[in-house]
Design an enzyme around this catalytic site. Structure first.
Site, PDB file in Angstrom:
ATOM      1  N   THR A 172       3.829   1.958   2.354  1.00 31.47           N
ATOM      2  CA  THR A 172       3.851   1.469   0.967  1.00 31.47           C
ATOM      3  C   THR A 172       4.478   0.081   0.938  1.00 31.47           C
ATOM      4  O   THR A 172       5.152  -0.328   1.874  1.00 31.47           O
ATOM      5  CB  THR A 172       4.661   2.450   0.091  1.00 31.47           C
ATOM      6  OG1 THR A 172       4.074   3.749   0.184  1.00 31.47           O
ATOM      7  CG2 THR A 172       4.709   2.038  -1.366  1.00 31.47           C
ATOM      8  N   ARG A 176      -3.222   5.240  -9.670  1.00 32.06           N
ATOM      9  CA  ARG A 176      -3.131   6.212  -8.584  1.00 32.06           C
ATOM     10  C   ARG A 176      -4.534   6.723  -8.230  1.00 32.06           C
ATOM     11  O   ARG A 176      -5.381   6.877  -9.113  1.00 32.06           O
ATOM     12  CB  ARG A 176      -2.257   7.371  -9.045  1.00 32.06           C
ATOM     13  CG  ARG A 176      -2.008   8.477  -8.018  1.00 32.06           C
ATOM     14  CD  ARG A 176      -1.122   8.013  -6.916  1.00 32.06           C
ATOM     15  NE  ARG A 176      -0.511   9.153  -6.200  1.00 32.06           N
ATOM     16  CZ  ARG A 176       0.041   9.061  -5.000  1.00 32.06           C
ATOM     17  NH1 ARG A 176       0.041   7.901  -4.380  1.00 32.06           N
ATOM     18  NH2 ARG A 176       0.590  10.114  -4.426  1.00 32.06           N
ATOM     19  N   GLN A 198      -4.127   9.393   0.445  1.00 33.49           N
ATOM     20  CA  GLN A 198      -3.274   9.855  -0.656  1.00 33.49           C
ATOM     21  C   GLN A 198      -3.411  11.339  -0.961  1.00 33.49           C
ATOM     22  O   GLN A 198      -2.477  11.954  -1.503  1.00 33.49           O
ATOM     23  CB  GLN A 198      -3.601   9.066  -1.934  1.00 33.49           C
ATOM     24  CG  GLN A 198      -3.252   7.597  -1.883  1.00 33.49           C
ATOM     25  CD  GLN A 198      -1.764   7.336  -1.856  1.00 33.49           C
ATOM     26  OE1 GLN A 198      -0.966   8.261  -1.842  1.00 33.49           O
ATOM     27  NE2 GLN A 198      -1.392   6.079  -1.844  1.00 33.49           N
ATOM     28  N   GLY A 240       8.711   3.548   1.173  1.00 34.89           N
ATOM     29  CA  GLY A 240       9.405   4.470   2.067  1.00 34.89           C
ATOM     30  C   GLY A 240       9.256   5.929   1.690  1.00 34.89           C
ATOM     31  O   GLY A 240      10.186   6.713   1.892  1.00 34.89           O
ATOM     32  N   GLY A 241       8.081   6.311   1.128  1.00 31.78           N
ATOM     33  CA  GLY A 241       7.878   7.715   0.781  1.00 31.78           C
ATOM     34  C   GLY A 241       8.925   8.210  -0.193  1.00 31.78           C
ATOM     35  O   GLY A 241       9.343   7.480  -1.105  1.00 31.78           O
TER      36      GLY A 241
END
Length: 549
Positions: free
Chosen positions: A350, A65, A387, A436-437
């Site tokens: 994503t 991340r 992000q 898709g969040g």
């Protein structure tokens, strides 16, 4: 078997498997190719989470991340007059860009799971970027609707002379091809130290909108991290996913465990009651997710408490088959920290992939640049993420510091949920991920419920319509069988609207002694094995002779 959201990327992964590569090798090649043909969703300017099963036994997860620059503070997304920025204002430009983690994640995975030479994994992506690829209808539509903020350099690739190219047109990205060639020969560290790192930092610091405080030191010091997976038993299976700073794994597990006391299989996939129960469990799990989950290096996340059987049984007791809760709130799991507040909205930029090799190694990866085309900034032919807008904008609530507030070096909370499911004998049954969040969580829980409880092939479990309920208001996915269920859901007290959800999932499953792929009919994705067999995709319950929507 390789399943991903674009056939060109799938072909890259299959090429590596045919060359004798491992599942990790193929996953890296697939990710690199996705960054070329799906720049709106992923790439080296973003980050990722990995969940890997080793044929030798064992499971590991990798956190790649992005991180906030060390100079970032709790009010990063505040205006000069001291007001929180609107999300749409905060996204474009440099301030939303986190230090990219994707490449160091690949390098960490490669050190323990790679087999072919590092440079070989880059060959398919280099070839596509250099020689060209055809634009798809989905990409052209997404560029028109969501690409207004991308830099002129990137826009010129797809709209030379200001005229948007149609679907089917061939485009090339020579700057990206050159970057890939440098990384293939010099290794991942060359992205984080040296001219390429300096160029990235200059791009975000000199952005015309929302300039960043990122430094070359932030780039050089970035590290992908091994993390502990989160696992729970569900019926006769064992489900394992990514732990914090992703909220995806924990929330999927909470949804399923809260449903376990109900006979979902007997209710069946066409039961409004079953989907009502799914919605109720979802809203309870999302409430806990919003309150408690953040970067575990900065805040105390009660992982064991959120998965405590007694706690989940108490949460499940709030669910009734014949009525909807009047309201929903987070619970108080064992070892809960002081109360914090809910997360900001995430947007679906994503992609996900699953790979299984002939030796039995299995990899699930979800990778992203956050929003569609990320921050809009580009360097060396790649899109840079946004992000940092996954952090909570306001750093405190009701006298408490927010768990997901901005801090220097911190990783924003994510919904990504790459997941591996084991059968009663400890064999991998399913590897799945989605884009898709925040819908990712519900997509994965829905698909696992479809496979385990409803006995569906992974393909049909992915294709099922979704009832998405992160709060009291639920959304029944338009164009699916779930939309037709609205009157029956309303009779159970559900507040339901019908609307599109922008879903995209991919999976591989072990069925009948072989790997079978699954790809979402909502996307352009496919699954393909080494023999070149491509999984046909179709909407659940539709005529398989018709092309997917």
């Amino acid at each position: 078997m390789v399943s991903a959201a674009d056939p060109r990327a799938v072909a890259a992964g299959v090429e590596i498997l045919k060359a004798g590569g491992s599942a990790t090798d193929a996953a890296i090649a697939t990710m690199l190719a996705l960054g070329v043909v799906e720049p709106q969703s992923s790439g080296m300017g973003g980050g990722s989470f990995w969940v890997r099963h080793s044929a030798k036994g064992g499971l590991d997860t990798i956190d790649a991340r992005e991180t906030a620059p060390m100079a970032a503070g709790p009010r990063l997304f505040y205006t000069a007059d001291g007001q929180p920025m609107d999300h749409r204002v905060a996204v474009p430009g440099g301030k939303s860009v986190g230090v990219p983690g994707a490449l160091r994640g690949m390098a960490l995975a490669y050190r323990s799971g790679g087999k072919l030479p590092w440079a070989r994994l880059f060959a398919p992506a280099i070839r596509i970027a250099r020689d060209g690829w055809q634009l798809t209808p989905r990409f052209v539509d997404g560029l028109a609707r969501n690409g207004t903020h991308i830099t002129p350099e990137m826009r010129a690739i797809f709209s030379p002379g200001g005229v948007a190219l149609p679907a089917g047109a061939t485009v090339r990205n020579p700057a990206q091809a050159a970057l890939l060639e440098r990384l293939a020969s010099r290794g991942a560290d060359s992205f984080y130290v040296g001219p390429d790192a300096q160029a990235l930092v200059a791009t975000v610091r000199n952005a015309a909108q929302n300039p960043s405080q990122m430094t070359t030191g932030d780039m050089a010091s970035y590290a992908a991290k091994p993390r502990d997976p989160v696992c729970v038993p569900y019926r006769s299976y064992r489900i394992c996913g990514m732990g914090p700073p992703s909220s995806g794994g924990l929330t999927v597990l909470m949804i399923l465990k809260q449903l376990e006391r109900f006979d979902m299989g007997a209710l069946g996939k066409d039961s409004a009651t079953a989907w009502h129960l799914f919605a109720e469990s979802s809203r309870l799990a999302y409430a806990d997710r919003n309150l408690y989950i953040g970067d575990p290096d900065f805040v105390r996340v009660p992982v064991a408490g959120l998965l405590d059987p007694a706690y989940l049984a108490g949460r499940s007791a709030l669910i009734a088959p014949d009525r909807t809760m009047a309201s929903v709130a987070a619970g108080t799991p064992p070892d809960a920290p002081p109360r914090v507040r809910a997360a900001p909205a995430e947007v679906p930029g994503t992609t996900s992939l699953s790979v299984a090799d002939a030796q039995g190694n299995v990899v699930a990866v979800t990778t992203t640049v956050e929003g569609v085309f990320g921050s809009g900034l580009t360097v060396n032919g790649i899109v840079l993420n946004n992000q940092l807008t996954d952090f909570d904008t306001v750093p405190e609530k009701d006298g408490y510091l927010v768990a997901n507030r901005v801090e220097g070096g911190k990783r924003p909370r994510s919904s990504m949920a790459p997941t591996i499911v084991y059968d009663a004998q400890g064999r991998v049954r399913l590897s799945i991920g989605a884009a898709g969040g925040p819908t990712i969580i519900a997509q994965i829980a829905k698909a696992i419920m479809g496979v385990i409880d409803f006995g569906l092939p992974a393909q049909d479990a992915i294709a099922m319509g979704l009832l998405y309920a992160p709060g009291m208001q639920a959304v029944a996915e338009s164009g699916t069988e779930r939309a037709g269920m609205v009157p029956a859901l309303q009779a159970l007290g559900e507040r339901v609207a019908v609307g599109p959800l922008g879903l995209k999932a991919n999976a591989v499953e072990w069925v009948g002694g072989r790997w079978v792929g699954a790809a979402d009919p909502r996307s352009e994705g496919v699954a393909e094995d080494e023999a070149g067999t491509v999984t046909k995709i179709r909407r659940f319950g539709s005529d398989p002779s018709r092309p997917p929507e």
